[in-house]
Design an enzyme around this catalytic site. Structure first.
Site, PDB file in Angstrom:
ATOM      1  N   GLU A  24      -3.013   6.955 -23.633  1.00  0.00           N
ATOM      2  CA  GLU A  24      -1.670   6.668 -22.842  1.00  0.00           C
ATOM      3  C   GLU A  24      -0.800   6.855 -24.235  1.00  0.00           C
ATOM      4  O   GLU A  24       0.377   6.922 -23.628  1.00  0.00           O
ATOM      5  CB  GLU A  24      -1.738   5.005 -22.606  1.00  0.00           C
ATOM      6  CG  GLU A  24      -2.429   4.838 -21.448  1.00  0.00           C
ATOM      7  CD  GLU A  24      -1.891   5.366 -20.219  1.00  0.00           C
ATOM      8  OE1 GLU A  24      -0.524   5.253 -20.252  1.00  0.00           O
ATOM      9  OE2 GLU A  24      -2.451   5.995 -19.323  1.00  0.00           O
ATOM     10  N   HIS A  82      -1.419  13.660 -21.455  1.00  0.00           N
ATOM     11  CA  HIS A  82      -3.014  13.409 -21.383  1.00  0.00           C
ATOM     12  C   HIS A  82      -3.521  14.783 -21.356  1.00  0.00           C
ATOM     13  O   HIS A  82      -4.469  14.799 -22.159  1.00  0.00           O
ATOM     14  CB  HIS A  82      -3.262  12.853 -19.974  1.00  0.00           C
ATOM     15  CG  HIS A  82      -3.042  11.282 -19.773  1.00  0.00           C
ATOM     16  ND1 HIS A  82      -3.431  10.387 -20.741  1.00  0.00           N
ATOM     17  CD2 HIS A  82      -2.250  10.691 -18.974  1.00  0.00           C
ATOM     18  CE1 HIS A  82      -2.904   9.075 -20.252  1.00  0.00           C
ATOM     19  NE2 HIS A  82      -2.345   9.278 -19.254  1.00  0.00           N
ATOM     20  N   HIS A  98       4.156  13.104 -18.090  1.00  0.00           N
ATOM     21  CA  HIS A  98       3.001  11.993 -18.223  1.00  0.00           C
ATOM     22  C   HIS A  98       1.685  12.569 -18.280  1.00  0.00           C
ATOM     23  O   HIS A  98       0.848  12.727 -19.153  1.00  0.00           O
ATOM     24  CB  HIS A  98       3.255  10.840 -17.430  1.00  0.00           C
ATOM     25  CG  HIS A  98       2.264   9.597 -17.821  1.00  0.00           C
ATOM     26  ND1 HIS A  98       2.433   8.531 -18.553  1.00  0.00           N
ATOM     27  CD2 HIS A  98       0.916   9.656 -17.347  1.00  0.00           C
ATOM     28  CE1 HIS A  98       1.525   7.955 -18.641  1.00  0.00           C
ATOM     29  NE2 HIS A  98       0.400   8.354 -18.050  1.00  0.00           N
ATOM     30  N   GLU A  99       1.475  12.951 -17.185  1.00  0.00           N
ATOM     31  CA  GLU A  99       0.013  13.705 -17.195  1.00  0.00           C
ATOM     32  C   GLU A  99      -0.099  14.688 -17.965  1.00  0.00           C
ATOM     33  O   GLU A  99      -1.238  15.229 -18.524  1.00  0.00           O
ATOM     34  CB  GLU A  99      -0.104  14.105 -15.693  1.00  0.00           C
ATOM     35  CG  GLU A  99      -0.057  13.093 -14.434  1.00  0.00           C
ATOM     36  CD  GLU A  99      -0.969  11.779 -15.002  1.00  0.00           C
ATOM     37  OE1 GLU A  99      -1.995  11.744 -15.637  1.00  0.00           O
ATOM     38  OE2 GLU A  99      -0.588  10.585 -14.325  1.00  0.00           O
TER      39      GLU A  99
END
Lengths: 504, 504
Positions: A298, A272, A268-269
């Site tokens: 997101e 980003h 997830h990170e």
């Protein structure tokens, strides 16, 4: 160069430098700073934040922005900078320095009281602060409705929503969430009554944290995280931040008894992080040097985490490496079992631990509550009751305690109203982009053969390259040829979970 | 409060906050930042440094300082702040913004060229930049001689020396170094011709770095480093820095084939760190919130590293722990051998690797060279020759290459002339303080019984508590009842090494 822009440049430089310093101070506070440093460091952060505020609110910049708003000789990037700063200024210029200071102090206290209330499971401790925060947000939003471009009428909550995602007010979100609810709730019912059960026990065996770290570092690099332009650390709650496009930092949190929590935080990170790493040099350290919006950000993290990171194709070339890292723990688990386990649907109380399917239901609860608080002056004291009723209605579960209910998220204590919907929008943006990407290339085959670089490159060329120089909606349209369309997300969820749970 | 001081306070706050941010950026750059971050981050650092400069050099502050210099209603701390800032201002106010910028750029280039020159062992690459740096320092120093309190005459090198250690110009240092040389050079000769040989081979066995880290962390804590107010990291060259008194950071560098390099770096840096941690709350984040001077800072690190850290008494309760950490490597080494090994005298080429006795000889070489460069316009091209001759004269060794000779230290490339002598003064300050401390308590017994806290407390009460609110010379006098007196250091060296090498 336009002479007014030249004058503005001095403030932009200062803003960029102060922004980078504050980012580093925050990163350091979350990852390394000693426990007793807080008070003194907070004093410094307060002073620097006020300097940052004064880069925009001062005797010269508002006038410059007004003139530059009419100028016709600006480059595209300069015009975008003027647009973004003007919007930011409109948001804060009617808030006096005194009000601003009082609000900062309120948020600081409210943050501390939220922590205490959560730890002690006592909503009453937090309620008076939350009331004041809501009142302040309502007041600030009213300033905007009464501002240069307003007539004093309009929706107070729309102001909050537009702050995080331009063009997505209650009207758009009501439609979006209604459509989602119509799909997810019945789908969830069918899943819960299906015979298909997934074995997730193996994920909770004992996984050495040092080995997890090694694997996660390898995984981030596999996904495209460039360690010559980034740092990977650890913190209580995983997050991504960046000083600029060549210094992007992510954190993960490892649990010895949970293999996949760390892994999916990392994925997830990294989503980003890749966005920020791919922002072009000419945009970084400008006011349009980050991601286009919260929702667009997101979309990148969630596409990588869920659409890509939870797919069978992704794990085909990767699972072996994981097994190699944990040969004992995973000797009796095959790829199929693993993929099923990481997609297991279990409606539960905590947003951050939720599965992909029910995630948006958590968001809808918060959206409904925020609407009532900001728009309708709903009494804060009634909030826990409302929260529990909404959880029962949407997810079919009711918290035993406010700690696992209305007190679970930090956002409101920090004045972040209107932020939650962008998590849900991110999913929908991601699905729309992913659909388009799949039309243009054989994504499953690329994943199977470990060529994830081509996928990231598509995102770079269609999303990351713009930074925040264009609004998210425009980027979405440029990338997909269409306006925002939630149907892709609905369709994605239906297909994925029908197949996974063999619902046909 | 004095109204002018109230006006000054705003600048002081900003200065403190920017200072803390710049400290963190530097720490991060040395310990964590990704490799490619440098250019963008340097831009931000440049902007923030200019803001910091403008906290002092602007339209209001010089006038305020002038008025406050006459004010009679200031507190002791306020008066100290005014004194320190006025001195700092005098140093830079005649340097125009343009000159300042050019100088920063020069230093940045000169730093890079020094690195390249050292790596390629080619002094000629660095020489033209060093020439320009020397010329700039001479120009800046001349401004000060011509400034408000000067008549344009005086010593250019004295200006540099006083910048780092008030009251210690050529006159004082010539005397000091002459006395030292008179003692050390013959002492070194006797040591070299003595029969006593120390076994240091065991220090270069294989020492697991992770275990070294554990031991060093324990050791720092044993010495009084408070991990709730500090951080311990790693960097190429060990250093100490701090954001304020509750966020003090040290680094060490570990080598698998060298047990004691890391250990003595840790002890040294902990000496610096304890100083900063013990600065009172009312001083931290003010211009007098750090150590009193470079020399006084070095006195704390060197007392802990050499006088305490290399003593038999210190290791009595500690060596067992080290043996426990490395049972295989140290099974055939006893306390006596260990203490002898860490005090072994070997005149060598590199300052940072030198033993305690010959350390000041390295400093004297640099002092003589600086005098010639700054005072006498000595040609930079002749510097390597001068360096090698001085090394032969003082230490009896001659470098094979400039890399291990005139190019070894970073200081000159960064414009730091006049800094080196403070390392030597630190030793002498330490000896004078240590002598007084020993009169007041049974230091060897405290060390033997592991009660080092009482020793640190003495330093806190007699040195650390003043921060920089008093000049170093005054602190020394308050602590010892005497003016600076190098005899204590000379005596300390004579006694220690006569005994150690059995020279009687």
């Amino acid at each position: 160069m336009n002479q007014d822009y030249e004058k503005l440049q001095m403030y932009l430089d200062k803003q960029a430098a102060l922004g980078a310093a504050l980012t580093l101070l925050e990163w350091d506070n979350e990852t390394l700073a000693p426990e007793k440093a807080m008070d003194n460091t907070a004093r410094c952060v307060g002073i620097l934040s006020e300097e940052l505020y004064r880069c925009l609110v001062n005797e010269e910049v508002p006038g410059l922005l007004k003139k530059l708003g009419q100028a016709e000789d600006l480059t595209e990037i300069q015009a975008a900078v003027v647009r973004v700063l003007s919007k930011e200024l409109a948001k804060i210029e009617r808030i006096s320095a005194k009000e601003q200071r009082e609000f900062s102090e309120l948020l600081s206290k409210s943050g501390m009281m939220w922590q205490k209330a959560k730890a002690e499971d006592d909503f009453a401790l937090f309620a008076p602060y939350l009331e004041q925060v809501v009142a302040a947000i309502r007041k600030h939003n009213r300033y905007q409705l009464e501002g240069d471009n307003g007539d004093g009428t309009g929706s107070l909550y729309d102001v909050s929503l537009n702050e995080y995602e331009e063009g997505f007010g209650r009207k758009e979100l009501d439609t979006f969430f209604a459509e989602l609810k119509e799909t997810i709730v019945p789908l969830l019912g069918r899943i819960q009554s299906s015979q298909k059960k997934m074995d997730t026990d193996f994920m909770h065996r004992k996984y050495d944290v040092e080995k997890q770290k090694q694997f996660n570092r390898w995984l981030a690099e596999y996904l495209g995280f460039d360690f010559s332009k980034g740092v990977m650390g650890e913190s209580e709650h995983p997050f991504t931040t960046n000083l600029h496009n060549r210094d992007v930092r992510i954190t993960t949190h490892y649990y010895e008894d949970n293999l996949i929590s760390g892994i999916f935080s990392t994925i997830h990170e990294t989503g980003h992080a890749l966005y920020e790493m791919n922002v072009p040099d000419e945009l970084t350290l400008t006011p349009v040097g980050g991601g286009a919006s919260c929702g667009m950000h997101e979309s990148q993290s969630r596409m990588l985490e869920n659409m890509i990171g939870r797919s069978r194709e992704f794990w085909e070339p990767v699972f072996g490496k994981l097994q190699e890292t944990f040969p004992e723990q995973l000797c009796d688990v095959d790829l199929e079992q693993f993929v099923q386990a990481v997609n297991c649907v279990v409606p539960d109380l905590i947003r951050t631990e939720s599965d992909e399917l029910t995630y948006c239901l958590h968001i809808m609860v918060r959206y409904e509550a925020e609407k009532k608080l900001i728009e309708e002056e709903y009494p804060v004291s009634e909030l826990p009751k409302l929260w529990n009723e909404l959880y029962q209605e949407y997810l079919g579960v009711t918290p035993d305690s406010d700690k696992d209910g209305v007190l679970q998220d930090v956002h409101w204590s920090g004045g972040m109203f209107g932020y939650f919907p962008s998590y849900a929008l991110g999913n929908a943006f991601a699905a729309q982009l992913y659909n388009k990407m799949k039309q243009e290339m054989d994504v499953p085959q690329l994943l199977r053969s470990g060529q994830i670089g081509q996928i990231i490159n598509w995102l770079k060329e269609h999303v990351h390259c713009y930074g925040a120089a264009k609004p998210a909606g425009e980027i979405l349209k440029l990338a997909t040829g269409e306006e925002f369309c939630p149907a892709y997300y609905v369709q994605y969820l239906k297909e994925k979970y029908t197949k996974l749970y063999e619902l046909n």
